[in-house]
Design an enzyme around this catalytic site. Structure first.
Site, PDB file in Angstrom:
ATOM      1  N   HIS A 101     -11.184 -36.293  11.213  1.00 13.56           N
ATOM      2  CA  HIS A 101      -9.750 -36.472  11.456  1.00 13.56           C
ATOM      3  C   HIS A 101      -9.415 -37.946  11.596  1.00 13.56           C
ATOM      4  O   HIS A 101     -10.234 -38.741  12.037  1.00 13.56           O
ATOM      5  CB  HIS A 101      -9.260 -35.675  12.662  1.00 13.56           C
ATOM      6  CG  HIS A 101      -9.795 -36.043  14.016  1.00 13.56           C
ATOM      7  ND1 HIS A 101     -11.129 -36.015  14.350  1.00 13.56           N
ATOM      8  CD2 HIS A 101      -9.147 -36.419  15.148  1.00 13.56           C
ATOM      9  CE1 HIS A 101     -11.275 -36.342  15.627  1.00 13.56           C
ATOM     10  NE2 HIS A 101     -10.087 -36.604  16.134  1.00 13.56           N
TER      11      HIS A 101
ATOM     12  N   GLU B  95     -16.065 -39.593  16.836  1.00 16.30           N
ATOM     13  CA  GLU B  95     -16.369 -38.755  18.007  1.00 16.30           C
ATOM     14  C   GLU B  95     -17.630 -37.912  17.789  1.00 16.30           C
ATOM     15  O   GLU B  95     -18.261 -37.478  18.745  1.00 16.30           O
ATOM     16  CB  GLU B  95     -15.204 -37.795  18.304  1.00 16.30           C
ATOM     17  CG  GLU B  95     -13.987 -38.462  18.905  1.00 16.30           C
ATOM     18  CD  GLU B  95     -12.930 -37.444  19.325  1.00 16.30           C
ATOM     19  OE1 GLU B  95     -12.100 -37.804  20.138  1.00 16.30           O
ATOM     20  OE2 GLU B  95     -12.939 -36.294  18.831  1.00 16.30           O
TER      21      GLU B  95
ATOM     22  N   HIS C 230     -12.454 -30.778  20.571  1.00 21.64           N
ATOM     23  CA  HIS C 230     -11.671 -30.736  21.821  1.00 21.64           C
ATOM     24  C   HIS C 230     -10.205 -31.124  21.588  1.00 21.64           C
ATOM     25  O   HIS C 230      -9.581 -31.782  22.424  1.00 21.64           O
ATOM     26  CB  HIS C 230     -12.340 -31.568  22.918  1.00 21.64           C
ATOM     27  CG  HIS C 230     -12.465 -33.040  22.636  1.00 21.64           C
ATOM     28  ND1 HIS C 230     -13.569 -33.778  22.983  1.00 21.64           N
ATOM     29  CD2 HIS C 230     -11.615 -33.926  22.053  1.00 21.64           C
ATOM     30  CE1 HIS C 230     -13.406 -35.040  22.645  1.00 21.64           C
ATOM     31  NE2 HIS C 230     -12.215 -35.160  22.081  1.00 21.64           N
TER      32      HIS C 230
ATOM     33  N   HIS D 139      -9.990 -39.958  27.345  1.00 24.34           N
ATOM     34  CA  HIS D 139      -8.988 -40.550  26.443  1.00 24.34           C
ATOM     35  C   HIS D 139      -8.025 -41.421  27.251  1.00 24.34           C
ATOM     36  O   HIS D 139      -6.825 -41.176  27.275  1.00 24.34           O
ATOM     37  CB  HIS D 139      -8.237 -39.452  25.704  1.00 24.34           C
ATOM     38  CG  HIS D 139      -9.123 -38.553  24.892  1.00 24.34           C
ATOM     39  ND1 HIS D 139      -9.926 -37.586  25.458  1.00 24.34           N
ATOM     40  CD2 HIS D 139      -9.355 -38.481  23.564  1.00 24.34           C
ATOM     41  CE1 HIS D 139     -10.608 -36.963  24.510  1.00 24.34           C
ATOM     42  NE2 HIS D 139     -10.281 -37.480  23.361  1.00 24.34           N
TER      43      HIS D 139
HETATM   44 FE   LIG Z   1     -11.086 -36.809  21.514  1.00 22.56          FE
END
Ligand SMILES: [Fe+2]
Length: 282
Positions: free
Chosen positions: A193, A240, A12, A59
């Site tokens: 990431h 995540e 996402h 977030h």
């Molecule tokens: Fe995220």
């Protein structure tokens, strides 16, 4: 009886949404990523699910760091698009499915998952980017959505095992709903990431590939990955990926992997899209 027919694992990355919104998906940088999304869009349009459950993380858009639910379900009739600092994304508001959402909330809590219930909540890129990736730019989204938020922002996030069990509980609850609905479930976020510190920019193709393979073939073993391994192998934001276990837990043991797309780079991440079908249920 409602039933879950398929699962979608989808990154996402906010920059993917920006590329869609600004019409830059055909630039040299983005074209290879977006070309890989086309087969998934065709597959989803053909599947035409009645409702989607989208597992994602907020977030600090709707939920500030003052209150951090581990698991949350949105039961509203509509979810506005969050302003993440540059104005809301120019995409339609997200329609909810209150009947199924309330049924899920009740079933999950009585099944010993202590869900936070959101009656009002803006949704951020964690939810809207996977919708854009898989649905394109429609005037209205083609199906209602039930948002399920998982905390992966503030330590400690839930374990992969707990997320998988939540997925199993979601599947049980869906099957007890008395309307004949075909449901698709998204697990979003990832893959490898890291956005900060000395290892910023970390990508681990070997880990990501093994994760995708395991998600299809041996998901229970995959749930045992500890947080420290996600941090070490997939970077600080790679954790995540625990949200993908919710999606996988909601599917049957035997699934058919109908599509996989993996691309580096997408902003600072390895981006993936994978589709798993419950065999014989679509
Ligand atoms: Fe995220």
């Amino acid at each position: 009886m409602a039933r879950i027919v398929a699962g979608i694992a989808c990154s996402h990355v906010p920059a993917i949404g920006v590329a869609i919104d600004k019409g830059t998906t055909e630039t040299d940088y983005w074209r290879p990523l977006f070309a890989g999304y086309e087969p998934a869009r065709e597959w989803l349009a053909k599947l035409a699910p009645d409702v989607a459950i989208i597992v994602y993380n907020d977030h600090a858009s709707a939920l500030s760091l003052e209150i951090i639910p581990t698991f949350l379900i949105g039961v509203a009739a509509e979810f506005p698009i969050a302003d993440e600092g540059f104005g809301p994304r120019p995409v339609p508001a997200v329609r909810g499915h209150p009947d199924l959402a309330w049924h899920l909330a009740e079933s999950l809590i009585l099944d010993e998952f202590d869900m936070t219930i959101a009656n009002e909540m803006p949704v951020d890129h964690g939810l809207t980017v996977p919708l854009s990736v898989t649905c394109g730019r429609p005037a209205i989204w083609p199906f209602p959505v039930i948002p399920v938020c998982v905390n992966v922002v503030q330590y400690p996030p839930p374990t992969g095992v707990r997320c998988f069990k939540l997925g199993q509980a979601i599947a049980r609850a869906v099957e007890r709903f008395d309307q004949d609905l075909r449901v698709v479930i998204y697990g979003t976020g990832g893959m490898s990431h890291q956005l900060q510190g000395e290892r910023a920019g970390l990508i681990n193709r070997r880990f990501d590939t093994a994760f995708l393979d395991g998600l299809t073939r041996d998901p229970v073993a995959l749930t045992k990955i500890p947080h420290t391994e996600y941090m070490r192998e997939a970077g600080s934001e790679g954790v995540e990926l625990v949200m993908w276990h919710v999606m996988r837990g909601a599917l049957r043991t035997q699934v058919t992997e109908v599509y996989r797309h993996y691309h580096v780079p997408a902003s600072n991440t390895a981006a993936a899209l994978m589709i798993l079908e419950n065999e014989g249920s679509s």
